[in-house]
Motif scaffolding. Sequence first.
Motif, PDB file in Angstrom:
ATOM      1  N   ASP A 251      34.702  30.387  62.306  1.00  0.00           N
ATOM      2  CA  ASP A 251      33.900  30.666  63.499  1.00  0.00           C
ATOM      3  C   ASP A 251      32.456  30.204  63.307  1.00  0.00           C
ATOM      4  O   ASP A 251      31.827  29.679  64.234  1.00  0.00           O
ATOM      5  N   SER A 252      31.942  30.409  62.112  1.00  0.00           N
ATOM      6  CA  SER A 252      30.561  29.993  61.836  1.00  0.00           C
ATOM      7  C   SER A 252      30.431  28.475  61.885  1.00  0.00           C
ATOM      8  O   SER A 252      29.407  27.942  62.336  1.00  0.00           O
ATOM      9  N   LEU A 254      32.356  26.490  63.724  1.00  0.00           N
ATOM     10  CA  LEU A 254      32.457  26.107  65.133  1.00  0.00           C
ATOM     11  C   LEU A 254      31.097  26.242  65.815  1.00  0.00           C
ATOM     12  O   LEU A 254      30.688  25.373  66.598  1.00  0.00           O
ATOM     13  N   GLU A 255      30.390  27.301  65.492  1.00  0.00           N
ATOM     14  CA  GLU A 255      29.075  27.502  66.071  1.00  0.00           C
ATOM     15  C   GLU A 255      28.103  26.435  65.588  1.00  0.00           C
ATOM     16  O   GLU A 255      27.223  25.978  66.348  1.00  0.00           O
ATOM     17  N   LYS A 256      28.240  26.005  64.346  1.00  0.00           N
ATOM     18  CA  LYS A 256      27.346  25.008  63.773  1.00  0.00           C
ATOM     19  C   LYS A 256      27.621  23.611  64.313  1.00  0.00           C
ATOM     20  O   LYS A 256      26.681  22.894  64.693  1.00  0.00           O
ATOM     21  N   PRO A 259      28.998  23.902  69.115  1.00  0.00           N
ATOM     22  CA  PRO A 259      28.486  25.084  69.802  1.00  0.00           C
ATOM     23  C   PRO A 259      28.853  25.177  71.270  1.00  0.00           C
ATOM     24  O   PRO A 259      28.839  26.268  71.850  1.00  0.00           O
TER      25      PRO A 259
END
Length: 261
Positions: A251-252, A254-256, A259
Motif C-alpha cells: 500500500d505504501s 502504491l501511494e509512492k 498515487p
Amino acid sequence: MRKMTVIVAALAAGLLAWAAPAAAQVSTLTKVLESGKLRVGTTGDWNPMSMKDPATGDYAGFDIDVMTELARDLGVEIEFVPTEWKTLVPGIVADKYDISTSASMTTQRIRSVGFTSAYYTLGTVPMTQKKNADRFTTWEDINQEGIVVAVTLGTSQEQQVKTLFPKATIRAIEAPARDFQEVLAGRADVSVTSTVEASKLVEVHDVLMIVPVEEPAAPTDIAFLVDQDDQVWLNYLNHWIRIKENEGFFDSLLEKWMPLN
C-alpha cells in the motif's frame, strides 16, 4: 540357469534404480542464501514498475523497491540483470536470474515459468496523439484497415492486439525502442500498453492521450517470475508477499508510485 540369473539381476538393478529417489533439487532460496546475492531480471523500461536511468545505469520503481526489500529481508545483496520483454521468460528458464520484476500472467508464459502470488491487477488501454482525439474514441475505431497499431515485442499486449485489432496493421517494436515512440514519431496511429504505464506516459509526453474507451481490455494479474519447478522458492516468496501485504508495504508503494490509481 546362468542366463536367467543375469536377467533377474538386471531386472533387480533396474527396479532399484527406479525406486531410488532422484537427487533433490537445490532450491533457489538455498542458493541465494549461500551465495549472498539475489539476481533480479528486469527490463528497466516499464514506468512506474522498473525504470533504468541511461546516464547512471541505476534502477528505480515500484518493483525495484519490492526487490530491494526482499533482498534486505533475505540478508543478501541485490544484482539487477538487464533483460528485455522477449527474453524475460527465457532468462528464468536459463537460470540467468533468480526472479524477475513483475509481468502479466499469460497462458503463454505459464507454460514455461512459475508466477508468485499476484499483488496488482491492470488492464490494457490504447494511446494516441491528442490531435487524433476525434478519430479514436472506442476500441472499434482502432480496429480498421489502414490503422497502424504499435506494440512492444514480447509483452502481453503483443498477443492481445491480434484479437483486439484483426483488421488493423500491427507493428511489433523491438526493445530498446518502445511502441509509444512510434506514435510520437507519427509512424503509428495508436499504441497499446498497461493502464499503469499509460497514466505515466501522458504525464511525460504532452502530445499523448489515452483513448477514452469504455473500459480497459484484458484485465490481468501481475506477479514475479520464477522457476516453475522450485516449490520451496515459490512458497517462500508467496508467504513473504502475504506478510508484506499485511504490514501495509505494498500500500505504501502504491501511494509512492501510483498515487492516482
